[in-house]
Write an enzyme that holds these catalytic residues in place. Sequence first.
Site, PDB file in Angstrom:
ATOM      1  N   GLU A   1       4.681  -9.333  -6.859  1.00 26.52           N
ATOM      2  CA  GLU A   1       4.705 -10.078  -8.106  1.00 26.52           C
ATOM      3  C   GLU A   1       6.117  -9.908  -8.666  1.00 26.52           C
ATOM      4  O   GLU A   1       6.602  -8.783  -8.782  1.00 26.52           O
ATOM      5  CB  GLU A   1       3.669  -9.498  -9.070  1.00 26.52           C
ATOM      6  CG  GLU A   1       3.511 -10.405 -10.253  1.00 26.52           C
ATOM      7  CD  GLU A   1       2.644  -9.860 -11.363  1.00 26.52           C
ATOM      8  OE1 GLU A   1       1.881  -8.911 -11.131  1.00 26.52           O
ATOM      9  OE2 GLU A   1       2.767 -10.422 -12.472  1.00 26.52           O
TER      10      GLU A   1
ATOM     11  N   LYS B   1       5.995   0.016 -10.405  1.00 29.56           N
ATOM     12  CA  LYS B   1       6.911  -0.905 -11.091  1.00 29.56           C
ATOM     13  C   LYS B   1       6.788  -0.800 -12.604  1.00 29.56           C
ATOM     14  O   LYS B   1       7.781  -0.854 -13.319  1.00 29.56           O
ATOM     15  CB  LYS B   1       6.584  -2.341 -10.675  1.00 29.56           C
ATOM     16  CG  LYS B   1       7.565  -2.908  -9.671  1.00 29.56           C
ATOM     17  CD  LYS B   1       7.361  -4.383  -9.488  1.00 29.56           C
ATOM     18  CE  LYS B   1       5.977  -4.703  -8.994  1.00 29.56           C
ATOM     19  NZ  LYS B   1       5.735  -6.079  -8.662  1.00 29.56           N
TER      20      LYS B   1
ATOM     21  N   ARG C   1      -1.036   4.103  -0.815  1.00 30.05           N
ATOM     22  CA  ARG C   1       0.287   3.870  -1.392  1.00 30.05           C
ATOM     23  C   ARG C   1       1.215   5.008  -0.989  1.00 30.05           C
ATOM     24  O   ARG C   1       0.761   6.129  -0.784  1.00 30.05           O
ATOM     25  CB  ARG C   1       0.231   3.903  -2.920  1.00 30.05           C
ATOM     26  CG  ARG C   1      -0.587   2.875  -3.574  1.00 30.05           C
ATOM     27  CD  ARG C   1      -0.579   3.139  -5.082  1.00 30.05           C
ATOM     28  NE  ARG C   1       0.673   2.727  -5.686  1.00 30.05           N
ATOM     29  CZ  ARG C   1       0.932   1.494  -6.082  1.00 30.05           C
ATOM     30  NH1 ARG C   1       0.030   0.555  -5.951  1.00 30.05           N
ATOM     31  NH2 ARG C   1       2.090   1.187  -6.627  1.00 30.05           N
TER      32      ARG C   1
HETATM   33  P1  ATP Z   1       3.272  -1.246  -9.048  1.00 31.52           P
HETATM   34  O1  ATP Z   1       1.835  -0.862  -9.103  1.00 31.52           O
HETATM   35  O2  ATP Z   1       4.195  -0.198  -8.585  1.00 31.52           O
HETATM   36  O3  ATP Z   1       3.770  -1.963 -10.237  1.00 31.52           O
HETATM   37  P2  ATP Z   1       2.490  -3.386  -7.535  1.00 31.52           P
HETATM   38  O4  ATP Z   1       1.442  -3.031  -6.556  1.00 31.52           O
HETATM   39  O5  ATP Z   1       2.038  -4.000  -8.779  1.00 31.52           O
HETATM   40  O6  ATP Z   1       3.406  -2.191  -7.813  1.00 31.52           O
HETATM   41  P3  ATP Z   1       3.280  -5.702  -6.224  1.00 31.52           P
HETATM   42  O7  ATP Z   1       4.452  -6.530  -6.493  1.00 31.52           O
HETATM   43  O8  ATP Z   1       1.931  -6.214  -6.584  1.00 31.52           O
HETATM   44  O9  ATP Z   1       3.549  -4.345  -6.928  1.00 31.52           O
HETATM   45  O10 ATP Z   1       3.266  -5.172  -4.745  1.00 31.52           O
HETATM   46  C1  ATP Z   1       3.536  -5.958  -3.631  1.00 31.52           C
HETATM   47  C2  ATP Z   1       2.929  -5.290  -2.431  1.00 31.52           C
HETATM   48  O11 ATP Z   1       3.477  -3.997  -2.250  1.00 31.52           O
HETATM   49  C3  ATP Z   1       1.436  -5.121  -2.599  1.00 31.52           C
HETATM   50  O12 ATP Z   1       0.820  -5.490  -1.392  1.00 31.52           O
HETATM   51  C4  ATP Z   1       1.267  -3.665  -2.895  1.00 31.52           C
HETATM   52  O13 ATP Z   1       0.031  -3.205  -2.434  1.00 31.52           O
HETATM   53  C5  ATP Z   1       2.448  -3.036  -2.145  1.00 31.52           C
HETATM   54  N1  ATP Z   1       2.847  -1.796  -2.775  1.00 31.52           N
HETATM   55  C6  ATP Z   1       3.165  -1.594  -4.076  1.00 31.52           C
HETATM   56  N2  ATP Z   1       3.445  -0.313  -4.309  1.00 31.52           N
HETATM   57  C7  ATP Z   1       3.297   0.339  -3.128  1.00 31.52           C
HETATM   58  C8  ATP Z   1       3.423   1.711  -2.718  1.00 31.52           C
HETATM   59  N3  ATP Z   1       3.768   2.672  -3.572  1.00 31.52           N
HETATM   60  N4  ATP Z   1       3.201   2.002  -1.425  1.00 31.52           N
HETATM   61  C9  ATP Z   1       2.869   1.051  -0.546  1.00 31.52           C
HETATM   62  N5  ATP Z   1       2.722  -0.258  -0.863  1.00 31.52           N
HETATM   63  C10 ATP Z   1       2.929  -0.614  -2.138  1.00 31.52           C
END
Ligand code: ATP
Length: 560
Positions: free
Chosen positions: A37, A274, A264
């Site tokens: 996102e 994020k 994660r």
């Molecule tokens: P955050 O929770 O850190 O704000 P997010 O999951 O909202 O991150 P997205 O932009 O939705 O961020 O993530 C894009 C992809 O990266 C998703 O498939 C998510 O599952 C993966 N992702 C995000 N954070 C991690 C992490 N710490 N380890 C592995 N994959 C991740």
Amino acid sequence: MSEITDIKPSNFIRHIIDADMTENKYGGRFQTRFPPEPNGYLHIGHAKSICLNFGLAMDYKGLCNLRFDDTNPQKEENEFVDAIKTDVNWLGFEFEKNLHYASSYFEQLYIYATQLIKQGDAYVCDLSAEETREYRGTLTDPGKNSPYRERSIKENLELFKRMREGDFEDGSRLLRAKIDMTSANINLRDPAIYRIRRDVVHHQTGTAWSIYPMYDYAHCLSDAIEGVTHSLCTLEFEDHRPLYDWFLRTLKTEHHPKQIEFSRLNLQYTITSKRKLTKVVEGNFVDGWNDPRMPTITGMRRRGYPAAALREFCLRIGVTKADNSVEMDILESCIRENLNENSPRAMAVLDPLKVVISNYPEDKTEQLTAPNHPQNESMGTREVPFSKTLYIDKSDFREEANNKFKRLVKDKEVRLRNAYVIRCDEVIKDEHGEVVELRCSYDPATLGVNPEDRKVKGVIHWVSAKHGIPAEIRVFDRLFSHPHPDTDKDVDDFTAHLNPDSLMTLTHSIVEPSVAKAASNFVYQFEREGYFCADSELSSAGNLVFNRTITLRDTWVKKS
Ligand code: ATP
Ligand code: MG
């Protein structure tokens, strides 16, 4: 992309894919996606997901889309879209032909929503946000049906159309899926699928839409529209999988991707969220998303971490379903191993002490030849100017020392790296008793002599005073002083664990002239000091600023 390692680690996701391939489940096709996102910059956790999704697509000769899941225009910006593209490319993956936006499916998603209404599977609900929460129930109590749940299909279609046309205020109505308000899984209690946002401008669709689909609805359908076969996501989406499958089943989409969850990446002494990183940036605790202390990809790039080392790290930590926290040492070993092999050597004096070679001619300069790498001869040599006045590091001199101190001591000898053996004859101090200058003599017969034939205790680095270039050096420590800053129950706010001493600036350092034209992010090993690169934002020809990428060894004292 030949530089990307072809080691194929075994993990549970590969086992599932292998089985699906054997059964020819998706007609032999394999397709993933990385779906960020665009509401912030990518961090090292995303690197894990990128390497996994793009890496599998390469190994199984399939496809990986970069898809922006851009369904929440209030928090999203083009700045983030651009940064994410740059970061994915820099990590070594190509997506140009496979770049998508959930927002480009908005029309199709709208059509799907009307299909749900026509099937009696969705309704327009007029409950306020607060009432909706009340009706939803809790983990222990079932929810209650909304009074609007039995609206006629005709009325629902009419109201949904008017929602799109902007007839209703933000928050006044929702389109909801009609599933089960008593489900043990709260995600299935008639989740919202469209909300009204009349006055926001979307970075891709501008003002074309007054309604926006919810993430859970848009995500699975975007996967299906693209023909994704395996939809890999992190464990927090496990409870959403029944909803993912419900939408696709109910809409009978042509493709029905398989959602697989993995844990994660959590990295000690930092955070990989994020939302929380946004707080660190907006609270001005660091100097932006690309601050070299940040666990963002852009921050790591600016700090000098090589992309290949980050890919290696993602490979080493593997993919499992177990939630855990990875030690920073693992990341740092990957960085060190890469830089040790690839970084040319140079000399820089971080905390200078003046040395005058009494028996060296006043105006003479010699260009001494130094290897750029101790093992790799193909990295060539460079010229290092030597003259009467030099700088060495203050910590490399002591007036008195025992045998363990293998550097320069009054009345003793030391070898200058790539140059001569010198002896310290005299120590000059200021009025406070502080050593400000050393008078030394050099032995002209010691240049290039096999160290075995002319044994001295140690070797220290140096820079010619006349030729050296002043530089500012930024030395970093952990961003947080707690290994698990965001899960520590003892503080309300994880920012309480920010390390106040995470940035130290040395303003009097001197670097050898050969590094003055260094491209930013190009990493040198400053011998005996660590790895350093010119800062991409702060360094210029007239004002050199280097970042310390990493120390030579793990000198971090664990504080916990
Ligand atoms: P955050 O929770 O850190 O704000 P997010 O999951 O909202 O991150 P997205 O932009 O939705 O961020 O993530 C894009 C992809 O990266 C998703 O498939 C998510 O599952 C993966 N992702 C995000 N954070 C991690 C992490 N710490 N380890 C592995 N994959 C991740
Ligand atoms: Mg997310």
